[in-house]
Design an enzyme around this catalytic site. Sequence first.
Site, PDB file in Angstrom:
ATOM      1  N   ASN A  78      12.896  -6.368 -13.499  1.00  0.00           N
ATOM      2  CA  ASN A  78      14.349  -6.505 -13.312  1.00  0.00           C
ATOM      3  C   ASN A  78      14.760  -7.837 -12.667  1.00  0.00           C
ATOM      4  O   ASN A  78      15.808  -8.393 -13.003  1.00  0.00           O
ATOM      5  CB  ASN A  78      14.910  -5.314 -12.525  1.00  0.00           C
ATOM      6  CG  ASN A  78      14.223  -5.100 -11.203  1.00  0.00           C
ATOM      7  OD1 ASN A  78      13.146  -5.629 -10.958  1.00  0.00           O
ATOM      8  ND2 ASN A  78      14.844  -4.323 -10.339  1.00  0.00           N
TER       9      ASN A  78
ATOM     10  N   GLU B 209       7.503  -1.384  -2.578  1.00  0.00           N
ATOM     11  CA  GLU B 209       8.975  -1.378  -2.711  1.00  0.00           C
ATOM     12  C   GLU B 209       9.261  -0.612  -3.989  1.00  0.00           C
ATOM     13  O   GLU B 209       8.992  -1.110  -5.083  1.00  0.00           O
ATOM     14  CB  GLU B 209       9.514  -2.802  -2.852  1.00  0.00           C
ATOM     15  CG  GLU B 209       9.145  -3.760  -1.735  1.00  0.00           C
ATOM     16  CD  GLU B 209       9.916  -3.519  -0.466  1.00  0.00           C
ATOM     17  OE1 GLU B 209      10.850  -2.686  -0.486  1.00  0.00           O
ATOM     18  OE2 GLU B 209       9.585  -4.133   0.548  1.00  0.00           O
TER      19      GLU B 209
ATOM     20  N   CYS C 128      16.986  -1.928  -7.769  1.00  0.00           N
ATOM     21  CA  CYS C 128      16.655  -0.734  -6.975  1.00  0.00           C
ATOM     22  C   CYS C 128      17.715  -0.444  -5.918  1.00  0.00           C
ATOM     23  O   CYS C 128      17.826   0.677  -5.442  1.00  0.00           O
ATOM     24  CB  CYS C 128      15.281  -0.903  -6.338  1.00  0.00           C
ATOM     25  SG  CYS C 128      15.115  -2.458  -5.446  1.00  0.00           S
TER      26      CYS C 128
ATOM     27  N   GLU D   8       9.254  -5.866   4.000  1.00  0.00           N
ATOM     28  CA  GLU D   8       9.046  -7.302   3.797  1.00  0.00           C
ATOM     29  C   GLU D   8      10.347  -7.991   4.218  1.00  0.00           C
ATOM     30  O   GLU D   8      11.324  -7.347   4.563  1.00  0.00           O
ATOM     31  CB  GLU D   8       8.647  -7.577   2.335  1.00  0.00           C
ATOM     32  CG  GLU D   8       7.258  -6.985   2.019  1.00  0.00           C
ATOM     33  CD  GLU D   8       6.696  -7.354   0.655  1.00  0.00           C
ATOM     34  OE1 GLU D   8       7.108  -8.378   0.083  1.00  0.00           O
ATOM     35  OE2 GLU D   8       5.829  -6.603   0.162  1.00  0.00           O
TER      36      GLU D   8
HETATM   37  O1  TXE Z   1       7.837   0.058 -13.839  1.00  0.00           O
HETATM   38  P1  TXE Z   1       6.341   0.131 -13.427  1.00  0.00           P
HETATM   39  P2  TXE Z   1       8.465   0.335 -15.255  1.00  0.00           P
HETATM   40  C1  TXE Z   1      11.817   2.035 -11.757  1.00  0.00           C
HETATM   41  C2  TXE Z   1      12.871   2.415 -12.742  1.00  0.00           C
HETATM   42  C3  TXE Z   1      12.160   2.368 -14.025  1.00  0.00           C
HETATM   43  C4  TXE Z   1      10.810   2.888 -13.626  1.00  0.00           C
HETATM   44  C5  TXE Z   1       9.673   2.484 -14.498  1.00  0.00           C
HETATM   45  O2  TXE Z   1      13.302   3.714 -12.481  1.00  0.00           O
HETATM   46  O3  TXE Z   1      12.751   3.177 -15.000  1.00  0.00           O
HETATM   47  O4  TXE Z   1      10.593   2.330 -12.345  1.00  0.00           O
HETATM   48  O5  TXE Z   1       9.762   1.096 -14.790  1.00  0.00           O
HETATM   49  C6  TXE Z   1       2.651  -2.600 -13.144  1.00  0.00           C
HETATM   50  N1  TXE Z   1      -1.510  -0.158 -11.430  1.00  0.00           N
HETATM   51  N2  TXE Z   1      11.804   0.624 -11.411  1.00  0.00           N
HETATM   52  O6  TXE Z   1       7.712   1.262 -16.104  1.00  0.00           O
HETATM   53  O7  TXE Z   1       5.543   0.822 -14.465  1.00  0.00           O
HETATM   54  C7  TXE Z   1       3.458  -2.987 -14.355  1.00  0.00           C
HETATM   55  O8  TXE Z   1       2.652  -3.619 -15.323  1.00  0.00           O
HETATM   56  C8  TXE Z   1      -1.035  -1.369 -11.115  1.00  0.00           C
HETATM   57  C9  TXE Z   1      12.232   0.298 -10.100  1.00  0.00           C
HETATM   58  O9  TXE Z   1       8.700  -0.970 -15.836  1.00  0.00           O
HETATM   59  O10 TXE Z   1       6.322   0.650 -12.045  1.00  0.00           O
HETATM   60  C10 TXE Z   1       4.506  -3.889 -13.722  1.00  0.00           C
HETATM   61  O11 TXE Z   1       3.954  -5.176 -13.479  1.00  0.00           O
HETATM   62  N3  TXE Z   1       0.082  -1.879 -11.654  1.00  0.00           N
HETATM   63  C11 TXE Z   1      11.782  -1.051  -9.702  1.00  0.00           C
HETATM   64  C12 TXE Z   1       4.792  -3.205 -12.389  1.00  0.00           C
HETATM   65  O12 TXE Z   1       3.627  -2.390 -12.142  1.00  0.00           O
HETATM   66  C13 TXE Z   1       0.748  -1.138 -12.556  1.00  0.00           C
HETATM   67  C14 TXE Z   1      11.917  -2.091 -10.737  1.00  0.00           C
HETATM   68  C15 TXE Z   1       6.022  -2.300 -12.391  1.00  0.00           C
HETATM   69  O13 TXE Z   1       5.921  -1.410 -13.471  1.00  0.00           O
HETATM   70  C16 TXE Z   1       0.300   0.146 -12.929  1.00  0.00           C
HETATM   71  C17 TXE Z   1      11.415  -1.642 -12.018  1.00  0.00           C
HETATM   72  C18 TXE Z   1      -0.879   0.639 -12.319  1.00  0.00           C
HETATM   73  N4  TXE Z   1      -1.367   1.846 -12.599  1.00  0.00           N
HETATM   74  C19 TXE Z   1      11.418  -0.313 -12.315  1.00  0.00           C
HETATM   75  N5  TXE Z   1       1.174   0.649 -13.845  1.00  0.00           N
HETATM   76  C20 TXE Z   1      12.380  -1.537  -8.414  1.00  0.00           C
HETATM   77  N6  TXE Z   1      11.920  -0.989  -7.296  1.00  0.00           N
HETATM   78  O14 TXE Z   1      13.197  -2.425  -8.395  1.00  0.00           O
HETATM   79  C21 TXE Z   1       2.132  -0.277 -14.024  1.00  0.00           C
HETATM   80  N7  TXE Z   1       1.880  -1.365 -13.262  1.00  0.00           N
END
Ligand code: TXE
Length: 490
Positions: free
Chosen positions: A160, A258, A292, A470
């Site tokens: 995002n 986070e 978020c 952070e």
């Molecule tokens: O995030 P992911 P996604 C929320 C939002 C969204 C949901 C899923 O609700 O619909 O999360 O989004 C890496 N070990 N937020 O699927 O999967 C992945 O490659 C290590 C809130 O895009 O959590 C990416 O680099 N890493 C959030 C990062 O984690 C792993 C912003 C985030 O991906 C992994 C985005 C694993 N097992 C989505 N699996 C906010 N807090 O702002 C995935 N990744």
Amino acid sequence: MDPEKYGDVDEPFDLCNYIGGEFVCHSGDKWMNVLEPATGRRFARVPLSTAEDVDAAVAVAREAQPAWGALSIAERAGWLDRIADALEARYEDIASLESRDTGKPISLARAVDAQRSVTNFRFFAGLLREQESEIFEMEDSTNFVIHKPVGVGALITPWNLPLYLLSWKVAPAIGMGNCVVCKPSELTPMTADLLMQVIHDVGLPAGVVNLVHGDGGGTGAPLVAHKDVDLVSFTGGTDTGQKVAASAAPSFKKLSLELGGKNASIVFSDCDMEATVSGVVRAGFLNQGQVCLCGSRVLVEDSIYEQFRDRFVEAVKSMQIGDPSDEETDLGALISSEHLDKVSSYVELAKKEGGILLTGGQPCLTPEFEHGNWMAPTVIEGLGPDSRCSIEEIFGPVVTLHRFSSEEEAVAIANNTRYGLAGSVWTGDLVRGKRISESLETGMVWVNTWLHRDLRAPFGGVKDSGVGREGGRWSLGFFSEAMNVCVKHD
Ligand code: TXE
């Protein structure tokens, strides 16, 4: 945009990893297409790196760390400033790449993403220089607190706010003497690549910052589990955060998470109506609601509910949605077709849960962007505070409206979720604003404003929104190990 570097749509650019000061191909043969959210067109390919690539990146980070950690704070702060200057020179590239990669409006990519990425490096350079030594005197002894690097850090970021969040981690991590391996979101890898170019161009010592592209399971998971990684800073979804925490726990890695949020904007009848409507619209829909911190639940005091609702819906309807490269655009596209499906399914669910759609809901397609991931800004009322749409994170341009008749009721509704990241309170009575803020189960609250950030302040959530803080000295604390040396006097 650097057209030579990133090619055109017909000839997608293949990204590389950055390991040990060189751009290198990944070891496998798997790739993922990078699609423009606005059009659905492919404009690059991201390598799906393997555990072998992760091993290589961690090994060079480990090797580089002692020499990097031995530099003085002033020397490392100097490097952060040089990176900030070089990033600033690519300001327009950052904005256009980020807008194209994420689907966000160019005006937002400039004002938030490009601006904050530069500021993050500059801010932490300044903060490092201001660090004062901590000394605790006893009658017969003196305690010196020494901040040592932790070692090798894994920095994992979401889609995002790609460069904004990566720079928020890289700057304090290397500033405190760690070497890092970055794993940006596979959906938005472009500005992470740009950061590596900048780091390369300024001549940062090889191995201090490394990057492996790839997805969560194939690249992120082996990085978090790696035996030579000492700390993990992760921003992403709560469910992924649980996996990351479980994987990091057996080796007691330092961990900062986070995660998601379901934040309330609480509107009292004594608020400044005009400023509140525009502030609450911004809180609800910035970056298509994909932040978020977004205020996706708006709680409004009974006596002004109808008046506020009508003005709010009018303001939402007046937002311009469309071409992200148009300076006038307020709302761009959602990150992916899968995410659009998820957000749309919540709108359908809201209808089943008894919600009334006041505006939005339907994907709004224009011929030019018919293959993009579009959704009109959506406002729903009439949902109970326990309904799934009122308590689960939707992470899209969907805001639900709720009534309350007392401070206690507002606080109870706001706290009625597994998340605890942020919130905002809108009132003419600042004493009440502070009182309500302190009753909220969150890490951050704004009164009569939203996303107004002082980078010295702590950032992070409680409950299922994360672990740790952070920001400012909290970042410097997380990215270092405090050691106490107690010296007995003669
Ligand atoms: O995030 P992911 P996604 C929320 C939002 C969204 C949901 C899923 O609700 O619909 O999360 O989004 C890496 N070990 N937020 O699927 O999967 C992945 O490659 C290590 C809130 O895009 O959590 C990416 O680099 N890493 C959030 C990062 O984690 C792993 C912003 C985030 O991906 C992994 C985005 C694993 N097992 C989505 N699996 C906010 N807090 O702002 C995935 N990744």
